[in-house]
Design a protein around this motif. Structure first.
Motif, mmCIF file in Angstrom:
data_model
loop_
_atom_site.group_PDB
_atom_site.id
_atom_site.type_symbol
_atom_site.label_atom_id
_atom_site.label_comp_id
_atom_site.label_asym_id
_atom_site.label_seq_id
_atom_site.Cartn_x
_atom_site.Cartn_y
_atom_site.Cartn_z
ATOM 1 N N SER A 63 1.006 -0.580 -0.171
ATOM 2 C CA SER A 63 0.040 0.148 -0.071
ATOM 3 C C SER A 63 0.551 1.430 -0.008
ATOM 4 O O SER A 63 0.200 2.297 -0.905
ATOM 5 C CB SER A 63 -1.008 0.368 1.319
ATOM 6 O OG SER A 63 -1.547 -1.006 1.142
ATOM 7 N N LEU A 64 1.891 1.299 0.554
ATOM 8 C CA LEU A 64 3.167 1.918 0.987
ATOM 9 C C LEU A 64 3.739 2.640 -0.357
ATOM 10 O O LEU A 64 3.654 3.851 -0.787
ATOM 11 C CB LEU A 64 3.630 2.086 2.141
ATOM 12 C CG LEU A 64 4.070 2.314 3.672
ATOM 13 C CD1 LEU A 64 5.580 2.071 3.984
ATOM 14 C CD2 LEU A 64 3.461 4.067 3.922
ATOM 15 N N GLN A 65 3.640 1.865 -1.264
ATOM 16 C CA GLN A 65 4.748 1.861 -2.329
ATOM 17 C C GLN A 65 3.352 2.388 -3.180
ATOM 18 O O GLN A 65 4.046 2.836 -4.073
ATOM 19 C CB GLN A 65 4.923 0.066 -3.045
ATOM 20 C CG GLN A 65 5.224 0.659 -3.880
ATOM 21 C CD GLN A 65 5.761 -1.110 -5.035
ATOM 22 O OE1 GLN A 65 4.549 -1.551 -4.992
ATOM 23 N NE2 GLN A 65 6.977 -0.822 -5.671
ATOM 24 N N LEU A 66 2.225 2.141 -3.206
ATOM 25 C CA LEU A 66 1.365 2.931 -3.765
ATOM 26 C C LEU A 66 1.166 4.715 -3.325
ATOM 27 O O LEU A 66 0.867 5.356 -4.612
ATOM 28 C CB LEU A 66 0.202 1.960 -3.996
ATOM 29 C CG LEU A 66 0.428 0.678 -5.335
ATOM 30 C CD1 LEU A 66 -1.277 0.253 -5.084
ATOM 31 C CD2 LEU A 66 1.223 1.175 -6.422
ATOM 32 N N ASP A 67 0.733 4.489 -2.110
ATOM 33 C CA ASP A 67 0.184 5.813 -2.316
ATOM 34 C C ASP A 67 0.986 7.020 -1.219
ATOM 35 O O ASP A 67 1.008 7.942 -0.990
ATOM 36 C CB ASP A 67 -1.107 5.580 -0.957
ATOM 37 C CG ASP A 67 -2.436 4.580 -1.215
ATOM 38 O OD1 ASP A 67 -1.793 3.789 -2.512
ATOM 39 O OD2 ASP A 67 -2.350 3.301 -0.318
ATOM 40 N N ASN A 68 2.336 6.328 -1.195
ATOM 41 C CA ASN A 68 3.160 7.193 0.297
ATOM 42 C C ASN A 68 4.523 6.478 -0.052
ATOM 43 O O ASN A 68 5.671 5.963 0.160
ATOM 44 C CB ASN A 68 3.038 6.844 1.135
ATOM 45 C CG ASN A 68 3.581 7.942 1.784
ATOM 46 O OD1 ASN A 68 4.537 8.758 1.655
ATOM 47 N ND2 ASN A 68 3.462 8.011 3.336
ATOM 48 N N PRO A 69 4.959 7.090 -2.109
ATOM 49 C CA PRO A 69 6.363 6.239 -2.081
ATOM 50 C C PRO A 69 7.578 7.077 -1.403
ATOM 51 O O PRO A 69 8.604 6.911 -1.483
ATOM 52 C CB PRO A 69 6.369 5.476 -3.327
ATOM 53 C CG PRO A 69 5.732 6.872 -4.042
ATOM 54 C CD PRO A 69 4.414 7.353 -2.715
ATOM 55 N N GLY A 70 7.448 7.847 -0.941
ATOM 56 C CA GLY A 70 8.400 9.390 -0.405
ATOM 57 C C GLY A 70 8.500 8.948 0.946
ATOM 58 O O GLY A 70 9.632 8.916 1.381
ATOM 59 N N CYS A 71 7.666 7.639 1.974
ATOM 60 C CA CYS A 71 8.122 7.610 3.137
ATOM 61 C C CYS A 71 8.952 6.247 3.421
ATOM 62 O O CYS A 71 9.653 5.881 2.375
ATOM 63 C CB CYS A 71 7.161 6.818 3.075
ATOM 64 S SG CYS A 71 6.554 5.952 5.268
ATOM 65 N N GLU A 72 9.994 6.894 3.985
ATOM 66 C CA GLU A 72 11.371 6.156 4.821
ATOM 67 C C GLU A 72 10.643 5.011 5.018
ATOM 68 O O GLU A 72 9.805 5.478 6.003
ATOM 69 C CB GLU A 72 12.398 7.231 5.488
ATOM 70 C CG GLU A 72 13.588 8.059 4.956
ATOM 71 C CD GLU A 72 13.945 8.160 6.017
ATOM 72 O OE1 GLU A 72 15.249 7.476 7.064
ATOM 73 O OE2 GLU A 72 13.533 9.425 6.318
ATOM 74 N N VAL A 73 11.352 3.334 5.080
ATOM 75 C CA VAL A 73 10.692 2.498 5.636
ATOM 76 C C VAL A 73 12.072 1.431 6.028
ATOM 77 O O VAL A 73 13.206 1.014 4.877
ATOM 78 C CB VAL A 73 10.340 1.320 4.921
ATOM 79 C CG1 VAL A 73 10.281 0.371 5.088
ATOM 80 C CG2 VAL A 73 8.511 2.376 4.176
ATOM 81 N N VAL A 74 11.991 1.339 7.169
ATOM 82 C CA VAL A 74 13.179 -0.125 7.621
ATOM 83 C C VAL A 74 11.985 -1.404 8.158
ATOM 84 O O VAL A 74 11.511 -1.093 8.806
ATOM 85 C CB VAL A 74 13.885 0.374 8.822
ATOM 86 C CG1 VAL A 74 15.262 -0.731 9.585
ATOM 87 C CG2 VAL A 74 14.682 1.701 8.314
#
Lengths: 374, 362
Positions: A172-183
């Motif tokens: 979901s993040l990849q589609l809606d919020n790709p700018g988010c930093e993820v670990v």
């Protein structure tokens, strides 16, 4: 065998839903309608949701991924939610909860991951008996576990099959919020045990601000994998997480795992927000006089009970007034849904450990913490 | 009338008697599975298919072959649904399946009596206080006197007629049974209580009447009357059959009633003995057992009301053997014989009668 083409079913179901809101609904008895309609198509029901098994494939050594196509009665799932799935084994219906690996819209395809453990009744049945083309009954998805909004820095922690809701959130993040930093810290025994590792590597390779870190709890640590269970040292060695208080954290795994996560994160100074979901196996009390927690779901009360007295006697002692009759297990008046926990039938000695089983309060005693629909 | 001798059991023997029956129940409970689930689903399917076929045939109106067969199929569907499916499911016999369709607390049957009222009067009152005067209102169903221990009233002089009327309108009689309307005429209960209990019964009765005597006849268009008469006959068939089966369960020659004092400090073993003495079985073919919802094994049903009824036949062999060892009479006979003794009771106790002292073998 379906007399009605599948395509038509999904056009028909919304009509049936509308019909139930009409005055005609009083003349429709669900079990009668579903019985006759079942000859036309297994998915043609008034309310119940049946999903067709589209594919079965192995994911890692012990995990089975099942792709399902639910009927139009299914309302979809947000990333992180779970849904019930029921199968019948030896005449008894068993229900388990699974988190889809991706968010899905109404009647959208969904994939669940089933970890096969030794002695796991439902997981082994799904592994051995389920065939592509079969229909399984599922339910509507539920749960508040999901992505925080808004979010710019997200620390995800998963252990074992806890990866499935996390995978749904990543997609979901990849589609809606790709700018988010993820670990993502993903723990498993060995690499070949870990489901969706290939999909994750592929996903992370396309996201420059995302970082995947694998932890192996058994076997040797290779290719920069952490070794051992999640601990303060693992957290400290991730340079990205220097300013931990700016990160929101989400964890999913066994009860032991989420407990450790809470402890380690608190010790490290805390995070901006923490959400956790754990699979809780039923708790057995060691002896009959050991205190157990009795949770009355409708009364919204949790009280202390014991394993020596019947649930009916204890509920009454707690000031509740459940319907009751013969008090000897024959009249079925006090029958109540046991939402969770283990109870023993005092007449037969048989245990009930499944969620949502009907039990007779006057002849059952708790064997550990119990949640009742009272 | 023949005399029946029951050996008087010591408290220790009564306890052992109960323990043997408990063990039998436990064995069957642990063995429930696939076979029982398949059985009740087949009964469910038979009910649905017989009902559909019956109603479709009746749509053809009074054309004799379809009219007769359609009426018989619809009557058969109603009998099977009320007895082997509804009655048994509502006892919670199939709760272990976790299938919402066979859940004892939510099942609603094809009968004028609302399921919730039935669960109270039948599952609780009748099954817990079986044949205890004043506690089990099924003794004579408030309209007939079948035991000398019931107080005689002039009303009972015409009871063969009351019983016949009750048989014909058995569905309605059961539906209003829990209302105990006579109590309000005799001013034994405040009328407000009746006003609370009446609406659910009224709704269920109207629903059943509308369904069989208006909706389905209207669907048949010009054959309105054929469907209406067919439904009437099918309901009559079910009423007569259920009346006969139920009266044979507890009102046969050797069935006994008990004073309320038996309930004081009644042990599990005593309770089993009371169920045994208050109930009677019918012998016959497998078809008879299915059509009676296995209430032909009334003794086993009363001892084990939550065990799936399809197992009573097998349990009966063991129950009979246990009873023999403990010197307890096992009341069983052919359908015709047992029903004949019920009719004898109906005529005998229409007139004043005195209870005989039961002989016991010391």
């Amino acid at each position: 065998m379906a007399l009605l083409p599948s395509l038509l079913v999904n056009f028909t179901l919304p009509v049936l839903t509308a019909l139930q809101r009409s005055p005609l609904a009083g003349f429709l008895r669900e079990s009668v309608f579903d019985y006759y309609a079942g000859y036309l198509h297994p998915q043609l029901t008034l309310k119940r949701v049946f999903a067709r098994v589209l594919a079965k494939r192995q994911q890692g050594k012990n995990t089975l991924a099942i792709t399902l196509a639910p009927s139009a009665h299914w309302l979809g799932a947000r990333a992180g939610q779970h849904l019930p799935l029921s199968v019948e084994i030896n005449g008894v219906r068993h229900t388990r909860y699974y988190s889809p690996c991706a968010a899905a819209g109404r009647a959208g395809e969904l994939e669940i991951a089933v970890k096969c453990s030794e002695g796991g009744l439902v997981s082994n049945w799904l592994h051995d008996q389920l065939k592509v083309g079969d229909y399984l009954e599922i339910g509507q998805s539920a749960g508040d576990f999901g992505l925080p909004k808004p979010t710019s820095k997200l620390l995800l922690l998963a252990a074992g099959s806890g990866i499935t809701p996390i995978l749904a959130m990543l997609r979901s993040l990849q589609l809606d919020n790709p700018g988010c930093e993820v670990v993502l810290l993903y723990y498993g025994r060995q690499r070949n045990d870990m489901a969706y590792l290939i999909e994750l590597k592929d996903l992370f390779s396309r996201m420059p601000r995302w970082r995947l870190q694998v932890g192996l709890t058994a076997g040797s640590a290779t290719d920069n994998a952490f070794s051992g269970r999640f601990c303060t040292a693992h957290l400290a060695s991730l340079a990205m997480l220097q300013n931990l208080r700016a990160w929101q954290a989400i964890a999913c795994g066994s009860y032991g795992f989420t407990n450790t996560v809470r402890q380690v994160l608190t010790d490290a100074g805390g995070v901006a927000g923490l959400q956790m979901e754990a699979f809780t196996p039923p708790v057995f009390a060691a002896t009959a006089d050991q205190p157990v927690t009795l949770h009355y779901a409708r009364a919204q009360q949790s009280l202390v009970g014991d394993g020596a007295h019947t649930l009916l006697a204890q509920a009454e002692a707690h000031g509740l007034e459940p319907a009751s009759g013969c008090r000897m297990g024959i009249c079925n008046t006090c029958t109540c849904k046991k939402v969770a926990g283990v109870v023993r039938d005092l007449q037969t000695g048989l245990l009930s450990a499944e969620p949502n089983e009907s039990i007779r309060l006057c002849i059952t005693a708790p064997v550990g913490d119990v949640t009742l629909d009272l | 009338m023949t005399m029946v001798l029951n050996r008087k059991l010591s408290p220790a023997e009564t306890e052992a008697f109960g323990a043997e029956l408990d063990a039998l129940q436990k064995r069957h409970q642990a063995d429930l599975g696939e076979v029982d689930a398949r059985y009740i689903r087949r009964i469910r399917s038979s009910v649905r298919i017989a009902e559909l076929a019956g109603r479709l045939m009746l749509f053809a109106g009074f054309f004799p072959p379809t009219f007769i067969l359609g009426t018989l199929l619809l009557g058969l569907a109603k009998i099977l649904e009320n007895m082997e499916l509804g009655h048994n499911v509502m006892h919670g016999q199939y709760d272990w399946m976790n299938d919402p369709e066979f859940n004892g607390k939510t099942y609603e049957w094809d009968h004028a009596c609302p399921s919730d009222a039935w669960r109270h009067t039948h599952n609780f009152q009748h099954h817990t206080f079986t044949n205890v005067l004043g506690r089990d209102h099924d003794i004579g169903y408030g309209t007939v006197r079948v035991f000398a221990e019931q107080r005689w009233r002039p009303f009972y002089l015409l009871q063969p007629l009351w019983a016949t009327l009750q048989a014909v309108f058995f569905q309605g009689a059961i539906a209003i049974f829990d209302l105990k309307i006579d109590r309000y005429f005799r001013r034994k209960a405040p009328i407000e209580k009746l006003l609370v209990k009446l609406p659910p019964v009224g709704r269920k009765i109207s629903r059943q009447l509308l369904k069989d005597y208006l909706v389905f006849p209207l669907l048949a268009g010009p054959n309105f009357l054929g469907v209406l008469v067919g439904n009437l006959l099918a309901n009559l068939m079910r009423n007569l059959w259920t009346f006969v089966v139920i009266f044979c369960g507890h009102f046969t020659e050797h069935a006994e009633v008990f004073p309320p004092s038996v309930l004081d400090n009644e042990s599990r073993g005593d309770w089993y003995v009371r169920q045994l003495r208050g109930s009677s079985n019918l012998t016959g073919s497998k078809l008879l057992h299915i059509l009676t919802g296995n209430l032909s094994h009334q003794i086993e049903h009363h001892m084990f009301p939550t065990i799936p009824a399809r197992r009573y036949g097998a349990m009966a062999v063991e129950v009979k053997e246990i009873c023999q060892r403990y010197g307890q009479h096992y009341n069983s006979g052919s359908f015709a014989r047992q029903f004949f003794t019920v009719v004898v009771r109906l005529f005998r106790h229409a007139f004043p009668s005195q209870p005989q002292r039961k002989a016991t073998l010391a």
